[in-house]
Each structure stands twice: as C-alpha cells, then as structure tokens.
Design a protein around this motif. Structure first.
Motif, PDB file in Angstrom:
ATOM      1  N   CYS A  20      45.762 -14.484  11.763  1.00  0.00           N
ATOM      2  CA  CYS A  20      45.765 -15.851  11.254  1.00  0.00           C
ATOM      3  C   CYS A  20      44.352 -16.341  10.933  1.00  0.00           C
ATOM      4  O   CYS A  20      43.875 -16.173   9.816  1.00  0.00           O
ATOM      5  CB  CYS A  20      46.452 -16.717  12.297  1.00  0.00           C
ATOM      6  SG  CYS A  20      46.659 -18.423  11.834  1.00  0.00           S
ATOM      7  N   ASP A  55      54.021 -22.505  14.646  1.00  0.00           N
ATOM      8  CA  ASP A  55      52.590 -22.240  14.476  1.00  0.00           C
ATOM      9  C   ASP A  55      52.120 -22.942  13.205  1.00  0.00           C
ATOM     10  O   ASP A  55      51.978 -22.328  12.158  1.00  0.00           O
ATOM     11  CB  ASP A  55      52.418 -20.712  14.386  1.00  0.00           C
ATOM     12  CG  ASP A  55      50.975 -20.303  14.202  1.00  0.00           C
ATOM     13  OD1 ASP A  55      50.097 -21.168  14.187  1.00  0.00           O
ATOM     14  OD2 ASP A  55      50.747 -19.090  14.063  1.00  0.00           O
ATOM     15  N   HIS A 101      50.681 -19.638   2.003  1.00  0.00           N
ATOM     16  CA  HIS A 101      51.811 -20.077   2.844  1.00  0.00           C
ATOM     17  C   HIS A 101      52.690 -21.057   2.061  1.00  0.00           C
ATOM     18  O   HIS A 101      52.193 -21.869   1.284  1.00  0.00           O
ATOM     19  CB  HIS A 101      51.275 -20.694   4.140  1.00  0.00           C
ATOM     20  CG  HIS A 101      50.735 -19.633   5.059  1.00  0.00           C
ATOM     21  ND1 HIS A 101      51.127 -19.499   6.359  1.00  0.00           N
ATOM     22  CD2 HIS A 101      49.855 -18.622   4.834  1.00  0.00           C
ATOM     23  CE1 HIS A 101      50.512 -18.463   6.910  1.00  0.00           C
ATOM     24  NE2 HIS A 101      49.720 -17.926   6.004  1.00  0.00           N
TER      25      HIS A 101
END
Ligand SMILES: Nc1nc2c(c(=O)[nH]1)N[C@H]1C(S)=C(S)[C@@H](COP(=O)(O)OP(=O)(O)OC[C@H]3O[C@@H](n4cnc5c(=O)[nH]c(N)nc54)[C@H](O)[C@@H]3O)O[C@H]1N2
Ligand SMILES: Nc1nc2c(c(=O)[nH]1)N[C@H]1C(S)=C(S)[C@@H](COP(=O)(O)OP(=O)(O)OC[C@H]3O[C@@H](n4cnc5c(=O)[nH]c(N)nc54)[C@H](O)[C@@H]3O)O[C@H]1N2
Ligand SMILES: [Mo]
Length: 686
Positions: free
Chosen positions: A138, A12, A566
C-alpha cells in the motif's frame, strides 16, 4: 420494529465512516452514514450503502469447505467444523514436527482495520513461530519517507482545507478514495480557492482545477525538485521557517541547482509554461495545502519521490499553520494496545517481502515453506505477478484461507474457513484519514456456520492444548480491556454513542513546531535515509525501473505504461463481485495509441507483457495521454475473468519495502476472436 445501532466501516480506506445500521429480527435492513458523527455527517460511499447486498449475497460462504478437485479449479465439498479443525490440526502438527513451525507462512493484510485481528498471534506465537512477510502493498514507501522527513505522519483536520487559498492534489484521487476530504476541497474551491492537479491522467478529483499537470509516470520527484529550484531562485521561500525548523537546506539548495526548468520539462514531459504557471500560483499563495496520494509512490523511486514532494510546503513555511500543510494520511490517534499477546517465540522468520511473495514463497529453505494460512487478504488478486504466485501456491502442501467469498485466493485453498463480516464481531477502529477511534459493533450473529477468527483460533488452540488466556472471546469485555490497557479516556458505553478523539490531538498538525526527527527539524537532509536504506540523504531523483529510459529492451516490445488506480465501486478487490457492482473490465487508451493499433472504442483488446495477458474493453479517451493505459484495480478472475496483477512485476520501492505496481510496461492489440477464453459476465454496472 427495527432498531438502529451505531458502528463504523473498518475497511482499509481514508473514510472510516461512522455508520447507523437498522436491524430487524436479526437481519440488517439498512446501512447509512451516521448523521450525528463529526467524522462523516451522514455521508458514506455507494459500497457502504450496499453492505446488506454483501452480507446476504448468495455467494457468501456459509460453511467450511474442503477441496475435492484439482487445486484452483474451485471444486469443494462442505465439511463440519469438527472435521475442519481436526484436519488442520493434523496437518499443522505434522509440519511443525517434521520441518519446524517456520514451514508455515501466516499471511494477513488489511481487509479490515482494527486491533482485534491481533487475536491471531495468540495462536501463532503459541504454535512456536511461523514465517512472515515484511513491507507492504500500500503506502509503506511513503510512510517511511514522511517519517524520515517530518518525524510523524499527520495532517491538519480536514475541515481546515476550507481555510486554504490554494490546494494542490498530487497523485491523489480523493473524489474516489477519500470522500470526506474531497468535500472540503470542493467547498474551498467554491469559496474561491485555486486548485492544481498533478496526475498522469485527468482524474475524477481535478474537474474544477485551474491548472493541470501531467507528468510522465514516476517522474514526480524530478518535478518537485524543479519546483523547489524555481522557488529558491525566485525567492518564494520562508527564510525564517527554513532557518529555524529545517535541517540540510544548504545541501538541498545545491541539489536542486541540477534541476533547471528545461531539464525538468524534458524529463517529466510537462511544458515549461505549465511549470511556470504553477510557480506563479505559489508566488501568489505561498501558504498552501498539498494533498499527496498513494498513486505517486507505487514506483521503485517512490520513497524519494515522496521525500521531494513533502518538502515543498516546508520551503514556503506552509507547515504548522491554518489553511496550509502537507496531507498524506493522519496517524495521530494512538494505536490501541492488544493486551493478550503471549510471550514472543524465537522462531518468527520475517523473510519474504510482501511485494515478492510470488517468487520468494518457494525459495525459502531451512525449512522450506510448506503451508500457508491466509486471512483478511486476497493475494491472488492484490499482489503483483499473480500468474507466478499461482505457480508457487500450487507447490505447497497445504493452504488454508479464511474469507467471506470464493475469491481467486480462497479458490486455491485446501480448506476454506467461512469468515464473519464486519457486522458480526466487535472491534476498535483507528483509521488514517482522520484521528477518531470508533467502536465496531456486533449487530447480528454470523450466518450459517461463519466464525470470526477469534473463535476459529480458540477452537484450534484447544486441539493443541494452548492456553486460552491469550485467545479472548470476541465480546465487549475484551474491548473494555483493550480500552483500559490503551489509556484511552473513554469506555464502551460512550463509544457506542460517538467517536473518541484523543485529548492531545492537534487540529493543526505540527502547530507546536516539534518534529520527531533526530535533528528535531524537518529534514531536507536525512542521515537515517542513508543509515537505514543506503539511499541518498537528499531527495535525489532516479528513473524508476521498467520504462522507456531504464529498460529500452522491454519498452521496445511493450511501449505502454499500465497504471491501475483505486475505484469508486470497489474496495481493493472487495465489493466488485456483487451483482450491483459488476461491470465489464475496461482500459483507457489515448485515441492516438488506439489508432496506431487499429483499435476502435469498445473493441475488446488484449493487454499483455511477458508476465501475462488479459482481455479488456477499450475506452478511447484523451483523459489519458499517449504512452499510458489506465484502469482501476480490483476485478478478479473468478468474478470478471480479469485480474490486472497478472501483468505487474515484483518491484520493491527504494525505501519501506513498498510495492511498485506502476512500473509496468504492456502492449495492447485488438483481440483476435480465438483469444477469448470464456464470456465476460456483464450485469448492470454503475
Ligand atoms: N495493480 C494494483 N494492485 C494493487 C493496488 C493498486 O493500486 N494497483 N493497490 C494495493 C493496495 S493500496 C492495497 S491496500 C492492497 C489490498 O490488498 P489486500 O489487503 O489483499 O485487500 P483485498 O484485495 O481487499 O482483500 C481482502 C480479502 O479479505 C476478505 N475479507 C473481508 N473481510 C474479512 C474478514 O473479516 N475476515 C477475513 N478472513 N477475510 C475478510 C475479502 O473478501 C477479500 O477477499 O492491494 C494492492 N494491490
Ligand atoms: N473507493 C475506494 N476508496 C479507497 C480504496 C478503494 O479501493 N476504493 N482504497 C483505499 C486504499 S487501500 C488506498 S491505498 C487509497 C488509495 O487512494 P489514492 O491515494 O487516491 O491512490 P490511487 O488511486 O492509487 O492513485 C491516485 C492517483 O495517482 C495517480 N498516479 C499514478 N501514478 C502517478 C504518477 O506517477 N504521478 C502522478 N502525479 N500521479 C500518478 C493515478 O492516476 C490516480 O489518479 O484509497 C483508499 N480508499
Ligand atoms: Mo492501500
């Protein structure tokens, strides 16, 4: 002799990198980027290069496991597939008879992209229904915001960034998260383009920036309205574009009058001189590329923030042309069709917002949720408020988890199904960083007794006497059927050689100036915003929750905002447990905040709030301003004795039912020795 086979990384991620995989005697010996692919020209990230370490990790689960100890303790025994299927069959059949099929929650997310994961519905639809979640962890706030504003979520081909004279990186860290796009940003800057970075911290992508703006977390919507106000006031706008291709400008112009420079500076805590400097850059280059990331929308006002930011390029006519545009993600490729869905059952209960899994799991009634089946997801690490989630999971009668590793989630299972890795099954991958469709190839057999979901569901369906027509085997003829039913003008053989680009793909997005909104224009004013979400049709600014102004009571006890970005060495919670990527979990703190608390560099600190507490290593750095602590998401308890989402709350974004991970206040104190529960494993690290 080894053979080289092409495939794709289906994680992803923006990358969706084309891979070349060397295989010898049924074993993968090397994974590298495909040098002939237009997607990545050979480039891949460190995680991709280390796939063999993941595949052959001594920690990989190879057999079905049944819990023997207390739930969560991690004590399991190996059982056969026959025993596994029998006990799942008995349990699910009984729950369905006693409470109905919605007593089972089927929970999946995006460990991997790809169309083949839809095989699950061949089972669950025939099961007669289930409970499901809605919304996302997300980017669902942004997806909805951009769809409302532009009609579609797409951007120019990333190489067009090299035609830009000015690039703004806004709440986005492509040096870590979108390496192919970053390559073009770097080339543009090398050719003389100006770079502006807007981030709550000094991020890894902004090193070459000519201007850096650090807004207070969650105030970017206000900043965007302030910029719009200055652009309009100084006539740095494209009147023709606005007249012909946008809707609601007059109302928007009124709205932004409420956002004069000083007020915006006070709210965002950005000096007025810096905002003025940004306006000057825009005056010089009103045609510019704005790259907006996902960090900026992980707030309760995330949807309106993205509405406000995404409208800025429209003001100066930076849409539908070369060298400019709004970049978020590129979803032009058609989603391949899954031609094997059984008829949909009546009883699918979409009743749990994914952001609220922890608190809603045990609130379901008529029927209550008694069992959970989890695959391709690690909610005990990736969802908010995991201490609460552990308590809810503990109430359940039955938990099945399919995974490759003993994660914090599979550790909670009654039965663990050992899943196949991405080199052990076929799939068709459409990503979101570019619009190519690629073939994921089965290159090796799954090790031990690992099985792909398609096989697990087929075997279980046989027990239930379900039709196997809806549960195809995972092979190339299944992929061929998907391609044919999706009207893709390609075939398996061609895809083995190269990625496929849809014929009507627009290298310059919106080059036709067609916008798929109700007004056929870019919408400053979105009636759908009100109709669907009850929100202001204009991109109004509101303070998000859990910060100094919106919740002073919490702030007085927990005055630091925790932001979790991230990481380059993790893919969400994946890869971080591999020995080469293991590291001691850390947190960035500004030296002033550290000094106030008597914290020195490398001290172990307790980071805590009402929801939980963690021990992290303090890194003192001015890359993060006072009032903010920053770290990277993805460590987990079983591997690192740390899971950041013990601290985050279950806040939902204004639109799109996204998850507001960044509305999270904490306090930090130097660790008292007895706070340490167990030693942190530290190995290598990169
Ligand atoms: N604090 C904080 N939390 C966040 C974020 C953040 O920025 N900050 N980001 C959020 C975002 S953007 C996202 S997308 C989510 C991601 O959250 P998730 O979608 O839950 O993704 P992962 O954490 O990567 O978990 C995927 C799991 O699937 C397993 N897996 C891998 N391949 C397979 C397979 O083929 N089959 C099966 N059955 N399992 C497999 C992996 O081992 C892993 O345990 O996390 C969110 N959580
Ligand atoms: N290597 C790697 N690549 C990945 C992933 C991964 O885990 N590892 N995950 C993939 C996934 S699932 C996703 S969703 C994407 C995410 O990729 P990105 O869009 O880059 O998202 P984040 O890392 O969440 O946040 C980006 C930046 O937003 C900043 N930020 C946070 N809050 C604010 C704010 O209020 N204002 C501003 N201006 N900035 C803010 C953060 O400091 C961070 O630098 O990456 C994908 N690619
Ligand atoms: Mo994500």
């Amino acid at each position: 002799m080894f053979k080289t086979i092409n495939s794709v990384c289906p994680k992803d991620c923006f990358g969706s990198c084309s891979l070349e995989v060397d295989v010898e005697k049924g074993k993968i010996i090397k994974v590298r980027g495909n040098r002939n692919s237009p997607v990545n020209q050979g480039r891949i990230c460190t995680k991709g290069m280390h796939y063999p370490n993941m595949l052959y990790s001594p920690e990989r689960l190879l057999y079905p496991l049944q819990r023997i100890g207390k739930r969560g303790k991690g004590e399991f025994k190996r059982i056969s597939w026959e025993q596994t299927l029998d006990s799942i069959y008995e349990k699910l059949k009984n729950l369905k008879e006693q409470y109905g099929p919605e007593s089972v929650l089927y929970y999946n997310r995006f460990a991997n992209l790809g169309v083949v994961k839809n095989c699950a519905y061949g089972f669950w639809y025939q099961f007669g229904g289930f409970t499901s979640t809605y919304g996302g962890l997300c980017d669902s706030a942004a997806q909805e915001a951009i769809t409302l504003t532009y009609g579609e979520v797409k951007h120019n081909e990333i190489s067009d960034l090299e035609n830009s004279k000015l690039i703004i990186l806004w709440g986005s860290n492509p040096a870590y998260t979108n390496i192919h796009l970053m390559q073009h940003v770097n080339k543009a800057v090398d050719k003389g383009a100006k770079l502006i970075t807007i981030d709550i911290r000094e991020n890894e992508s902004g090193a070459k920036s000519h201007l850096y703006l650090n807004p207070r977390p969650g105030t970017d919507g206000c900043l965007a309205l302030g910029i719009a106000s200055q652009l309009i006031k100084n006539n740095i706008i494209d009147g023709n574009f606005i007249d012909q291709h946008t809707f609601g400008f007059a109302e928007f112009k009124e709205l932004v009058k409420n956002f004069p420079l000083e007020k915006v500076s006070a709210i965002t805590e950005i000096p007025t001189a810096k905002i003025k400097s940004l306006i000057n850059y825009l005056r010089e280059n009103p045609r510019y590329a704005l790259i907006c990331g996902m960090g900026v929308q992980r707030y309760t006002n995330g949807g309106q923030t993205i509405r406000a930011i995404s409208l800025l390029p429209a003001l100066t006519g930076s849409i539908g042309k070369k060298g400019c545009g709004f970049y978020f993600s590129d979803r032009q490729a058609p989603e391949p069709n899954w031609p094997f869905f059984p008829p949909k059952p009546k009883r699918i209960r979409h009743s749990i917002a994914v952001a609220k899994l922890a608190s809603e799991l045990d609130k379901q009634a008529d029927p209550p949720v008694k069992a959970v089946w989890i695959e391709q997801a690690n909610p005990m690490t990736s969802n908010p408020n995991t201490n609460l989630l552990a308590r809810s999971m503990n109430q359940l009668d039955f938990i099945v988890v399919a995974d490759l590793f003993l994660t914090d989630t599979s550790r909670m299972a009654d039965i663990i199904l050992p899943a196949a890795s991405i080199f052990e099954y076929y799939d068709l991958i459409t990503g979101y960083g570019h619009s190519y469709i690629q073939l994921q190839q089965k290159i090796i057999e799954p090790p031990g007794e690992c099985k792909h979901e398609s096989e697990i569901y087929r075997l279980l369906a046989k027990k239930f006497n379900f039709s196997l027509d809806y549960l195809p085997e995972n092979n190339l003829s299944t992929i061929e059927k998907i391609i044919n039913s999706s009207n893709l003008n390609t075939d398996v053989d061609e895809l083995k050689g190269k990625p496929y680009l849809y014929p009507s793909y627009q290298g310059i997005s919106f080059g036709d100036l067609k916008f798929n909104t109700p007004t056929q224009k870019v919408e400053f004013f979105s009636q759908r915003m009100r109709d669907r979400w009850g929100e202001d049709p204009l991109p109004a600014y509101n303070e998000p929750v859990e910060n100094r102004y919106s919740s002073p009571n919490i702030y007085n006890k927990y005055p630091l905002s925790l932001i979790t970005s991230h990481a380059h060495n993790k893919m969400n919670s994946q890869f971080s447990s591999l020995s080469i990527f293991k590291e001691e979990p850390f947190v960035w703190i500004n030296p002033d905040d550290a000094a106030k608390r008597g914290i020195n560099g490398n001290d172990r600190v307790k980071v805590y709030n009402e929801r939980g507490s963690l021990i992290l290593k303090a890194i003192l750095t001015k890359k993060v301003p006072p009032g903010i602590v920053h770290t990277y998401f993805g460590w987990w308890d079983g591997a690192h004795h740390t899971s950041l989402n013990k601290l985050t709350g279950e806040y939902v974004s204004d639109i799109g039912y996204g998850t507001a991970f960044h509305n999270c206040l904490v306090e930090v104190q130097k660790e008292k020795k007895e706070q340490r529960t167990s030693p942190v494993p530290v190995e290598g690290g990169i």
